[in-house]
Motif scaffolding. Structure first.
Motif, PDB file in Angstrom:
ATOM      1  N   LEU A  32      23.144 -21.867   6.926  1.00 19.20           N
ATOM      2  CA  LEU A  32      24.460 -21.273   7.156  1.00 19.20           C
ATOM      3  C   LEU A  32      24.983 -20.686   5.864  1.00 19.20           C
ATOM      4  N   LEU A  33      25.918 -19.766   6.009  1.00 13.51           N
ATOM      5  CA  LEU A  33      26.570 -19.129   4.870  1.00 13.51           C
ATOM      6  C   LEU A  33      28.035 -19.528   4.884  1.00 13.51           C
ATOM      7  N   ALA A  34      28.523 -19.983   3.737  1.00 16.63           N
ATOM      8  CA  ALA A  34      29.927 -20.352   3.605  1.00 16.63           C
ATOM      9  C   ALA A  34      30.557 -19.556   2.472  1.00 16.63           C
ATOM     10  N   ASP A  35      31.825 -19.245   2.636  1.00 21.05           N
ATOM     11  CA  ASP A  35      32.543 -18.526   1.576  1.00 21.05           C
ATOM     12  C   ASP A  35      32.962 -19.505   0.478  1.00 21.05           C
ATOM     13  N   ALA A  36      33.662 -19.009  -0.518  1.00 19.13           N
ATOM     14  CA  ALA A  36      34.046 -19.812  -1.675  1.00 19.13           C
ATOM     15  C   ALA A  36      34.932 -20.997  -1.306  1.00 19.13           C
ATOM     16  N   ASP A  37      35.626 -20.925  -0.163  1.00 16.64           N
ATOM     17  CA  ASP A  37      36.485 -22.013   0.290  1.00 16.64           C
ATOM     18  C   ASP A  37      35.781 -22.966   1.253  1.00 16.64           C
ATOM     19  N   GLY A  38      34.507 -22.723   1.530  1.00 20.69           N
ATOM     20  CA  GLY A  38      33.755 -23.587   2.421  1.00 20.69           C
ATOM     21  C   GLY A  38      33.861 -23.226   3.888  1.00 20.69           C
ATOM     22  N   ASN A  39      34.438 -22.080   4.190  1.00 21.97           N
ATOM     23  CA  ASN A  39      34.515 -21.623   5.580  1.00 21.97           C
ATOM     24  C   ASN A  39      33.156 -21.079   6.013  1.00 21.97           C
ATOM     25  N   ILE A  40      32.682 -21.512   7.172  1.00 20.45           N
ATOM     26  CA  ILE A  40      31.390 -21.042   7.675  1.00 20.45           C
ATOM     27  C   ILE A  40      31.546 -19.614   8.183  1.00 20.45           C
ATOM     28  N   LEU A  41      30.713 -18.724   7.634  1.00 22.39           N
ATOM     29  CA  LEU A  41      30.731 -17.309   8.004  1.00 22.39           C
ATOM     30  C   LEU A  41      29.637 -16.974   9.010  1.00 22.39           C
ATOM     31  N   LEU A  42      28.446 -17.544   8.811  1.00 22.48           N
ATOM     32  CA  LEU A  42      27.287 -17.261   9.662  1.00 22.48           C
ATOM     33  C   LEU A  42      26.429 -18.512   9.768  1.00 22.48           C
ATOM     34  N   GLU A  43      25.771 -18.683  10.914  1.00 19.22           N
ATOM     35  CA  GLU A  43      24.805 -19.755  11.098  1.00 19.22           C
ATOM     36  C   GLU A  43      23.551 -19.160  11.737  1.00 19.22           C
ATOM     37  N   THR A  44      22.381 -19.627  11.290  1.00 18.74           N
ATOM     38  CA  THR A  44      21.132 -19.145  11.869  1.00 18.74           C
ATOM     39  C   THR A  44      20.134 -20.291  11.992  1.00 18.74           C
ATOM     40  N   MET A  45      19.167 -20.068  12.873  1.00 15.82           N
ATOM     41  CA  MET A  45      18.079 -21.011  13.056  1.00 15.82           C
ATOM     42  C   MET A  45      16.765 -20.260  12.882  1.00 15.82           C
ATOM     43  N   ASN A  46      15.706 -21.009  12.805  1.00 12.88           N
ATOM     44  CA  ASN A  46      14.368 -20.443  12.750  1.00 12.88           C
ATOM     45  C   ASN A  46      14.090 -19.714  14.065  1.00 12.88           C
ATOM     46  N   THR A  47      13.390 -18.587  13.996  1.00 13.25           N
ATOM     47  CA  THR A  47      13.039 -17.831  15.207  1.00 13.25           C
ATOM     48  C   THR A  47      11.553 -17.477  15.257  1.00 13.25           C
ATOM     49  N   MET A  80      24.693 -20.453   0.387  1.00 14.11           N
ATOM     50  CA  MET A  80      23.807 -20.677   1.522  1.00 14.11           C
ATOM     51  C   MET A  80      23.449 -22.151   1.530  1.00 14.11           C
ATOM     52  N   TYR A  81      23.677 -22.793   2.670  1.00 13.79           N
ATOM     53  CA  TYR A  81      23.273 -24.176   2.891  1.00 13.79           C
ATOM     54  C   TYR A  81      22.069 -24.129   3.809  1.00 13.79           C
ATOM     55  N   THR A  82      21.053 -24.930   3.500  1.00  7.48           N
ATOM     56  CA  THR A  82      19.847 -24.906   4.301  1.00  7.48           C
ATOM     57  C   THR A  82      19.238 -26.307   4.403  1.00  7.48           C
ATOM     58  N   SER A  83      18.712 -26.602   5.579  1.00 11.60           N
ATOM     59  CA  SER A  83      18.198 -27.944   5.855  1.00 11.60           C
ATOM     60  C   SER A  83      16.996 -28.319   4.993  1.00 11.60           C
ATOM     61  N   ALA A  84      16.278 -27.343   4.490  1.00 14.63           N
ATOM     62  CA  ALA A  84      15.143 -27.585   3.600  1.00 14.63           C
ATOM     63  C   ALA A  84      15.132 -26.499   2.526  1.00 14.63           C
ATOM     64  N   GLY A 100      25.245 -16.184  -4.385  1.00 13.85           N
ATOM     65  CA  GLY A 100      25.321 -16.792  -5.707  1.00 13.85           C
ATOM     66  C   GLY A 100      24.942 -18.250  -5.815  1.00 13.85           C
ATOM     67  N   ARG A 101      24.800 -18.925  -4.676  1.00 14.77           N
ATOM     68  CA  ARG A 101      24.527 -20.366  -4.748  1.00 14.77           C
ATOM     69  C   ARG A 101      23.746 -20.808  -3.511  1.00 14.77           C
ATOM     70  N   VAL A 102      22.822 -21.746  -3.724  1.00 15.85           N
ATOM     71  CA  VAL A 102      22.016 -22.328  -2.652  1.00 15.85           C
ATOM     72  C   VAL A 102      22.141 -23.843  -2.744  1.00 15.85           C
ATOM     73  N   VAL A 103      22.398 -24.486  -1.603  1.00 16.69           N
ATOM     74  CA  VAL A 103      22.398 -25.946  -1.502  1.00 16.69           C
ATOM     75  C   VAL A 103      21.386 -26.293  -0.414  1.00 16.69           C
ATOM     76  N   HIS A 104      20.399 -27.129  -0.751  1.00 10.36           N
ATOM     77  CA  HIS A 104      19.351 -27.416   0.224  1.00 10.36           C
ATOM     78  C   HIS A 104      19.119 -28.901   0.426  1.00 10.36           C
ATOM     79  N   GLY A 105      18.577 -29.212   1.597  1.00  6.92           N
ATOM     80  CA  GLY A 105      18.175 -30.571   1.941  1.00  6.92           C
ATOM     81  C   GLY A 105      16.842 -30.892   1.300  1.00  6.92           C
ATOM     82  N   MET A 106      15.873 -31.308   2.112  1.00  5.62           N
ATOM     83  CA  MET A 106      14.606 -31.773   1.552  1.00  5.62           C
ATOM     84  C   MET A 106      13.919 -30.694   0.724  1.00  5.62           C
ATOM     85  N   SER A 107      13.195 -31.151  -0.291  1.00  7.36           N
ATOM     86  CA  SER A 107      12.512 -30.224  -1.195  1.00  7.36           C
ATOM     87  C   SER A 107      11.278 -29.634  -0.531  1.00  7.36           C
ATOM     88  N   GLU A 108      10.847 -28.502  -1.055  1.00  6.52           N
ATOM     89  CA  GLU A 108       9.616 -27.852  -0.588  1.00  6.52           C
ATOM     90  C   GLU A 108       8.423 -28.776  -0.816  1.00  6.52           C
TER      91      GLU A 108
END
Length: 162
Positions: A32-47, A80-84, A100-108
């Motif tokens: 998902l993509l969040a703005d500087a205030d943490g508002n969710i702008l877009l969400e996507t899944m694997n396709t 961008m927040y991402t599950s992995a 400008g920033r990525v936050v991720h769950g489990m490492s590659e």
């Protein structure tokens, strides 16, 4: 809400979306993509499976949508927040889109250890920090966070873990 708590909340949302991705027949990844205030702008899944596109990773899908919807200047202050952890292709899409920033769950690396040589996801052990550091645009990377929680959505999915 403190930034760290917000990061964990939004990261957990990507884990929920990854479960939905798996339930609908795709690989268990989401972003998902969040703005500087943490508002969710877009969400996507694997396709990859539902659209038959092996480049249909959640992060790349998100960056395509983001680059069409927002300016590079705006995206520089987004996360961008991402599950992995993003793979090399997805890290490249983050870079070119200008987020400008990525936050991720489990490492590659942890994902590669979990999946093994599954032909559906021949995971590269290339940290996104390394791929992004090669560019001229600064991208902050936070993670892995909630690594065990992120891994649960993959349990029993991959050939090597079945």
């Amino acid at each position: 809400m403190a930034d760290h708590q917000r990061d964990l909340k939004l990261l957990r949302r990507t884990i929920e979306l990854a479960r939905e991705s798996r339930a609908r027949g795709d690989h268990p990844f989401a972003a998902l993509l969040a703005d500087a205030d943490g508002n969710i702008l877009l969400e996507t899944m694997n396709t990859c499976d539902t659209e038959g596109d092996r480049t249909g990773h959640a992060e790349r899908n998100l960056m395509t949508a983001a680059s069409k919807a927002y300016s590079v200047e705006f995206l520089a202050n987004c996360t961008m927040y991402t599950s992995a952890e993003p793979c090399a292709m997805c890290a490249g899409s983050v870079y070119w889109t200008g987020v400008g920033r990525v936050v991720h769950g489990m490492s590659e690396k942890a994902l590669k250890e979990l999946i093994g040589p599954d032909p559906e996801n021949l995971t590269m052990d290339l940290p996104c920090r390394e791929a992004l550091a090669a560019g001229q645009r600064k991208v902050v990377v936070e993670g892995p966070l909630l690594e065990q929680e992120s891994a649960t959505v993959h349990a029993g999915f991959w050939v090597s873990s079945r």
